[in-house]
Design an enzyme around this catalytic site. Sequence first.
Site, short mmCIF file in Angstrom:
data_model
loop_
_atom_site.label_atom_id
_atom_site.label_comp_id
_atom_site.label_asym_id
_atom_site.label_seq_id
_atom_site.Cartn_x
_atom_site.Cartn_y
_atom_site.Cartn_z
N ASP A 101 0.79 -1.24 0.00
CA ASP A 101 0.00 0.00 0.00
C ASP A 101 0.82 1.28 0.00
O ASP A 101 0.28 2.36 -0.21
CB ASP A 101 -0.90 0.05 1.24
CG ASP A 101 -1.95 -1.04 1.22
OD1 ASP A 101 -2.17 -1.61 0.14
OD2 ASP A 101 -2.54 -1.31 2.27
N MET A 147 14.90 -5.40 -27.74
CA MET A 147 13.73 -5.67 -26.90
C MET A 147 13.79 -4.84 -25.61
O MET A 147 12.79 -4.56 -24.98
CB MET A 147 13.59 -7.15 -26.57
CG MET A 147 14.68 -7.68 -25.69
SD MET A 147 14.22 -9.24 -24.93
CE MET A 147 13.46 -8.67 -23.44
#
Length: 737
Positions: free
Chosen positions: A169, A615
């Site tokens: 959180d 990539m």
Amino acid sequence: MAQSDTKKIFFENLSGAGKAIAVLTSGGDAQGMNAAVRAVVRMGLYVGAKVYFICEGYQGMVDGGENITEATWESVSSMLQVGGTVIGSARCKDFRTHEGRLKAALNLVKLGITNLCVIGGDGSLTGANLFREEWSGLLAELVEQGSIEDQSVQNYSALHIVGMVGSIDNDFCGTDMTIGTDSALHRIIEVVDAIMTTAQSHQRTFVLEVMGRHCGYLALVSALACGADWVLIPEMPPEDGWEEKMCQKLSANRAGMKRLNIIIVAEGAIDRNNKPITTDCIKDLVVKCLGFDTRVTILGHVQRGGTPSAFDRILASRMGVEAVLALLETTANTPACVVSLSGNQSVRLPLMECVQMTQEVQKAMDEKKFEEAVKLRGRSFENNLRTYKLLAHRKPESELPTSNFNVAVLNVGAPAAGMNAAVRSAVRVGISEGHKMFAVNDGFEGFYKGQIKEIKWSDVGGWTGQGGSLLGTKRTLPAKHVDKIAEQMRTHNINALLVIGGFETCDRIKQSASGTKRRVFIIETMGGYCGYLATVAGLAAGADAAYIYEEPFDIRDLQANVEHLTEKMKTSIQRGLVLRNENSNENYTTDFIYQLYTEEGKGVFDCRKNVLGHMQQGGAPSPFDRNFGTKISAKAMQWVTKKLLETFRQGRVFANTEDSCCLLGMRRRALIFQPVVQLKGETDFVHRIPKEQWWLKLRPLMKILAKYKTSYDVSDSGQLEHVVHNRPKDSDASVAM
Ligand code: ADP
């Protein structure tokens, strides 16, 4: 590896010999906890201490027995990339009781453990602090009971505690980022991106509930990262009458060709009267008022799942090392501390001050003092909220100032994830400040060819999540075409230029080496001459070596590494990972290293190589890159406005001072504007890198955690910082998003 390190401080006064450290994870699990455990174990062993795992959180400490086992170097292998916590976590009622803590104390004394490293949320850390305060009393009681000898009380007189905050959180005051938050954001953004692709086909409104019963961080930052239409968080409930405003906003966005609305709701969202706002009530509202097809998605435990992000692995690894250092330096009189990251630096903060401040946020919300709650969350949180409002809510034309300035934005250099978020933010902030914004396509090449046109608010809708560079970018340098570029600037009357490029941000490198045996992977990373990616990816993936240009290496280093790998194959960890930056050495190429290792490792291990190549520049940007791009660009644009106003005289902008051309970047704990001329002296133009690279100090960490004898410059580690109350939670520039 390179010998230069030995010059640094070699833990002169920091021996862990004769000490025992125990590590436990408690409360809700979070991605990255394992990386923290691994770092504590390896750093503890490195300094000569004994290290113990305590399984199942405080319950394991109370129950003792097999729950407390000695850790070895190998026992934390292959943990770095695993989500959750391998040693188990639990909520424990017993530990809340005196009896429980008495049992726990006995279990620790029996093994001589007087150093405890707790990874958990504020509840767990409060419990740890209480335990420490009671310690001498508990020991006296144990003597009285006849469970321990008098001598033990003397030998183990003080319990040292260090905390690391593991919580998805990001609800803990004093820390920029808690372990697990970044990974949770990754999960949320993956879901939002997935929803966006399916929902484009239909016109839909999505109401998405994310975790955070008391803290709106995840909701707010994911809303920023995906450009959500509306966000609801407990710290800043919407003004009365929000229902109507929200519906207006949704329908206005639809009218602007947007086919999809996203509303993000924190689990603990409330209104101004502290009444919960649920996803269902939002859905009903949208259906009733607008008749839009509306779906609710509740993310739940998905957010805790999956592999930890590179950021969380590095954060947790650095914190774990710092925690051990903190324990070694603790005396009976130092208050218990939490280790955390502020900006790019490790810091130690007094545990109870942080816990109290965290509790004050809740109190402020309970008392409906919402402004105060936001303030207590810290500057970064406030900044997130401000930036979200600025970018999501377009002011009506009549309310916009008119500056009469024209500002152009362009991308240069290699495409990097997060560039589009930066452009979107620059364009929208610029428009909000009253400027006319122009976009240049294909970098300086496009500029001199005249590929420039006005760009509007809605043109950049949905850009935050897109990879690559939507404006187009080229490596062409402007020098050859300065005249033509100047002509374009005159033609379009451009007063300021915002150049976005040169970032080599990329936290997408992963490796999938587990499962194979006796194999060494040699991976080549990008970065030109800059070894940042190789080093940081090395730390995040637990590499055995990372060869870079900045730290010269020779055949002896390669030999030492082969010997290290050979030794490693004799243990239960039969895998190796070697990273090599593309330009680390002209002659010791990736092929050379591959062939050398293949030959030298014959019969012991085999090798595979992989050149990651482009990539690394691809894919959707991570939440960090999106938000970093967004916030840094907003700041840059506001600075541009300020400078334009300051230098505007008699109808002209005077751009003739040193700071007419600045680079905005993060230095230690601050975002600062540095005149480019001043940076000249600090730059190695041949290799396109700064002469001084801050992250080089992370290299010894990687080596220590890979079992090399090396030294660690403790100057990186944080001295105890006091007065949390007077210190903003974090700097503007913090790595926090
Ligand atoms: P978090 O650490 O994630 O905030 P909790 O608040 O559930 O999670 O705390 C985890 C565990 O820490 C609890 O189950 C309990 O064992 C211990 N704990 C929490 N608060 C206290 C306290 N005030 N005194 C003693 N132990 C506590």
